[in-house]
Design an enzyme around this catalytic site. Structure first.
Site, PDB file in Angstrom:
ATOM      1  N   ARG A 286     -51.658  67.419  28.742  1.00 53.15           N
ATOM      2  CA  ARG A 286     -50.543  66.598  29.183  1.00 53.15           C
ATOM      3  C   ARG A 286     -50.036  66.968  30.579  1.00 53.15           C
ATOM      4  O   ARG A 286     -49.769  66.100  31.397  1.00 53.15           O
ATOM      5  CB  ARG A 286     -49.402  66.776  28.176  1.00 53.15           C
ATOM      6  CG  ARG A 286     -48.260  65.829  28.376  1.00 53.15           C
ATOM      7  CD  ARG A 286     -47.069  66.227  27.494  1.00 53.15           C
ATOM      8  NE  ARG A 286     -47.408  66.487  26.130  1.00 53.15           N
ATOM      9  CZ  ARG A 286     -47.318  65.610  25.132  1.00 53.15           C
ATOM     10  NH1 ARG A 286     -46.918  64.390  25.367  1.00 53.15           N
ATOM     11  NH2 ARG A 286     -47.638  65.963  23.898  1.00 53.15           N
TER      12      ARG A 286
ATOM     13  N   GLU B 173     -55.766  75.657  28.109  1.00 50.20           N
ATOM     14  CA  GLU B 173     -56.251  74.304  27.767  1.00 50.20           C
ATOM     15  C   GLU B 173     -55.173  73.250  28.001  1.00 50.20           C
ATOM     16  O   GLU B 173     -54.764  72.558  27.068  1.00 50.20           O
ATOM     17  CB  GLU B 173     -56.664  74.261  26.294  1.00 50.20           C
ATOM     18  CG  GLU B 173     -57.710  75.259  25.875  1.00 50.20           C
ATOM     19  CD  GLU B 173     -57.910  75.302  24.347  1.00 50.20           C
ATOM     20  OE1 GLU B 173     -57.140  74.630  23.624  1.00 50.20           O
ATOM     21  OE2 GLU B 173     -58.817  76.003  23.900  1.00 50.20           O
TER      22      GLU B 173
ATOM     23  N   CYS C  48     -47.179  42.502  15.162  1.00 48.22           N
ATOM     24  CA  CYS C  48     -46.428  42.144  13.950  1.00 48.22           C
ATOM     25  C   CYS C  48     -46.023  43.383  13.160  1.00 48.22           C
ATOM     26  O   CYS C  48     -46.490  43.601  12.038  1.00 48.22           O
ATOM     27  CB  CYS C  48     -47.278  41.211  13.105  1.00 48.22           C
ATOM     28  SG  CYS C  48     -47.731  39.775  14.053  1.00 48.22           S
TER      29      CYS C  48
HETATM   30  N1  LLP Z   1     -55.769  72.550  22.944  1.00 50.01           N
HETATM   31  C1  LLP Z   1     -55.750  72.127  21.669  1.00 50.01           C
HETATM   32  C2  LLP Z   1     -56.540  72.862  20.676  1.00 50.01           C
HETATM   33  C3  LLP Z   1     -54.989  71.015  21.303  1.00 50.01           C
HETATM   34  O1  LLP Z   1     -54.968  70.615  20.029  1.00 50.01           O
HETATM   35  C4  LLP Z   1     -54.245  70.321  22.290  1.00 50.01           C
HETATM   36  C5  LLP Z   1     -53.430  69.147  21.932  1.00 50.01           C
HETATM   37  C6  LLP Z   1     -54.315  70.784  23.617  1.00 50.01           C
HETATM   38  C7  LLP Z   1     -55.073  71.901  23.910  1.00 50.01           C
HETATM   39  C8  LLP Z   1     -53.589  70.112  24.739  1.00 50.01           C
HETATM   40  O2  LLP Z   1     -52.209  70.164  24.584  1.00 50.01           O
HETATM   41  P1  LLP Z   1     -51.247  69.643  25.764  1.00 50.01           P
HETATM   42  O3  LLP Z   1     -51.388  70.566  26.933  1.00 50.01           O
HETATM   43  O4  LLP Z   1     -51.685  68.272  26.108  1.00 50.01           O
HETATM   44  O5  LLP Z   1     -49.912  69.675  25.150  1.00 50.01           O
HETATM   45  N2  LLP Z   1     -50.722  62.771  20.841  1.00 50.01           N
HETATM   46  C9  LLP Z   1     -49.624  63.691  21.039  1.00 50.01           C
HETATM   47  C10 LLP Z   1     -50.109  65.043  21.519  1.00 50.01           C
HETATM   48  C11 LLP Z   1     -51.123  65.667  20.609  1.00 50.01           C
HETATM   49  C12 LLP Z   1     -51.618  67.005  21.108  1.00 50.01           C
HETATM   50  C13 LLP Z   1     -52.722  67.509  20.289  1.00 50.01           C
HETATM   51  N3  LLP Z   1     -53.308  68.713  20.749  1.00 50.01           N
HETATM   52  C14 LLP Z   1     -48.618  63.049  21.983  1.00 50.01           C
HETATM   53  O6  LLP Z   1     -48.837  61.928  22.446  1.00 50.01           O
HETATM   54  O7  LLP Z   1     -47.565  63.641  22.252  1.00 50.01           O
END
Ligand code: LLP
Length: 425
Positions: free
Chosen positions: A282, A279, A350
């Site tokens: 990023r 999954e 702000c």
């Molecule tokens: N699968 C699940 C169940 C997740 O909760 C997440 C991310 C992903 C996949 C994808 O993860 P990635 O490959 O994108 O790392 N807003 C935060 C990141 C929050 C990630 C939440 N879950 C930031 O801007 O760093």
């Protein structure tokens, strides 16, 4: 890694389009994504997995939910990982088959569960015994069988930012791994559930392979144990989390390559004849996007210089929320011998926390100059808000020498149209 935002004739381009042309067209601030980058990162991830049997990619929509971005990935064969009815509807509208969609999240509502079951998605990742009971009840009402995978809390620290670490014992996610055999035993006897496998996700922006290795080994041990007790596990969803490069100026926290990540999967689970689901969010989109902003003022503070730009924390919250680093690129290419200034780059909101960069060394900026916050394709637009009644910013997708506004800036009328006055006012 390739870069799709490059200087040509002294001006930053997205593929073949000069960024100032986009600013002229939609005004600032705006997000800009490139198709070539989306395709490149998706294919890079996919080709790293090539040696694994039966592996599928379920792009985590939460990183970037723009329908044009999701359609671009869908056209490359991506499935989806969704966490809400909205994301599920968007994935379907973008053309992703329900049979490639997994539904994650710790608090699915009855409406969401029911919609997911009626849509016929691949699996629901179950996060608690309580939720399992609810899914069974709803599946029975719909006279169907719910495909469920147990999200395991592995009691592992992914060694990333604490706000995006998700599989420590104290985190809200998943079912304690020691409880899985007992819950599985009771679930297989329920007529409206089909246990299809196990899931985990230990966190995001993970830059050490060791955490992945540890968690995949723990999954392996659990699978071994379940197989031996007569519950063969045929599918395992390993979540997302592979980190990307934000700070090219520092060698620290260099993320592992997708090939090294795939090798860890092969080493730990390769000999198990399991279908593997991943999954990533990023990794696919972060470096495919910029947030372009214009300098409003350069203010001499008492002991520092503030570069005040027209984007703010409501448009890109990562620096304020996580102290995240985003490189800041001037749109006019800096010459090598140009002097530099140490400045704080801040937005107009702000709040003192409305800061994109503290003590950053940049070539001197003047009012009217364009700057770009780099690596803003993931968790940028999706985490935006209208705080201070600022409008959500447009998103643009570039492909070669073409571009399209894939989300326009709403008018104030549209923005206020959901509000109304009570009769007594
Ligand atoms: N699968 C699940 C169940 C997740 O909760 C997440 C991310 C992903 C996949 C994808 O993860 P990635 O490959 O994108 O790392 N807003 C935060 C990141 C929050 C990630 C939440 N879950 C930031 O801007 O760093």
């Amino acid at each position: 890694m390739q870069n799709f935002f490059t200087y040509r004739n002294g001006i930053l381009h997205a593929e073949d389009i000069p960024i100032p042309n986009l600013a002229e067209s939609v005004g600032t601030p705006f997000y800009c994504y490139t198709t070539a980058a989306l395709e490149y990162y998706y294919r890079l991830f996919q080709s790293a997995l090539a040696e694994l049997r039966e592996v599928s990619i379920h792009y985590a929509l939460k990183a970037n939910t723009n329908i044009a971005v999701v359609r671009t990935l869908a056209n490359l064969g991506a499935g989806a990982d969704v966490v809400s009815e909205g994301e599920l509807r968007l994935a379907l509208a973008a053309g992703i088959s329900p049979k490639k969609i997994v539904f994650s999240g710790v608090g699915k509502t009855p409406v969401e569960i029911s919609f997911a079951l009626q849509t016929g998605i691949l699996q629901l990742n179950v996060e608690s015994e309580e939720e399992l009971g609810e899914i069974h009840r709803i599946a029975a009402t719909l006279n169907t069988v719910a495909p469920v995978s147990f999200r395991v809390n592995l009691d592992i620290d992914a060694k990333t930012h604490h706000k995006i670490t998700t599989s420590r014992r104290e985190d809200k996610f998943g079912i304690e791994w020691l409880k899985i055999p007992r819950i599985l035993r009771s679930a297989v006897s329920l007529p409206h559930l089909h246990v299809v496998g196990l899931t985990t996700h230990i966190g995001s922006q993970i830059t050490n392979l060791q955490s992945f290795r540890k968690s995949f080994m723990r999954m392996r041990n659990l699978i071994t144990q379940l197989n031996a007790s007569g519950f063969p596990i045929r599918r395992v969803d390993l979540g997302g989390g592979l980190g990307v490069l934000y700070d090219s100026e520092s060698a620290e926290g260099l993320p592992p390559s997708p090939t090294a990540y795939a090798a860890v999967i092969r080493e730990t689970l390769g000999d198990y004849h399991c279908q593997i689901l991943l999954e990533p969010g990023r990794f696919i989109v972060a470096n495919a996007g910029l947030l372009v902003t214009r300098v409003l003022y350069v203010k001499e503070g008492s002991n520092k210089i503030f570069v005040i730009v027209d984007a703010a924390m409501n448009d890109l919250i990562r620096p304020s929320l996580y102290g995240a680093f985003h490189a800041i690129l001037p749109i006019k290419e800096p010459l090598l011998d140009m002097s530099r200034q140490t400045v704080d780059v801040v937005g107009p909101i702000c709040e003192t926390s409305d800061v994109f960069a503290h003590k950053r060394s940049l070539t001197p900026a003047s009012p009217g100059d364009l700057l770009a916050l780099d690596s803003a394709g993931a968790y940028g637009a999706t985490m935006a808000s209208t705080y201070n009644l600022r409008r959500l910013v447009p998103e643009i997708l570039v492909k070669g020498d073409q571009f399209s506004v894939i989300r326009r800036r709403p008018s104030y009328k549209e923005m206020f149209s959901l509000e109304s006055l009570p009769p007594w006012l």
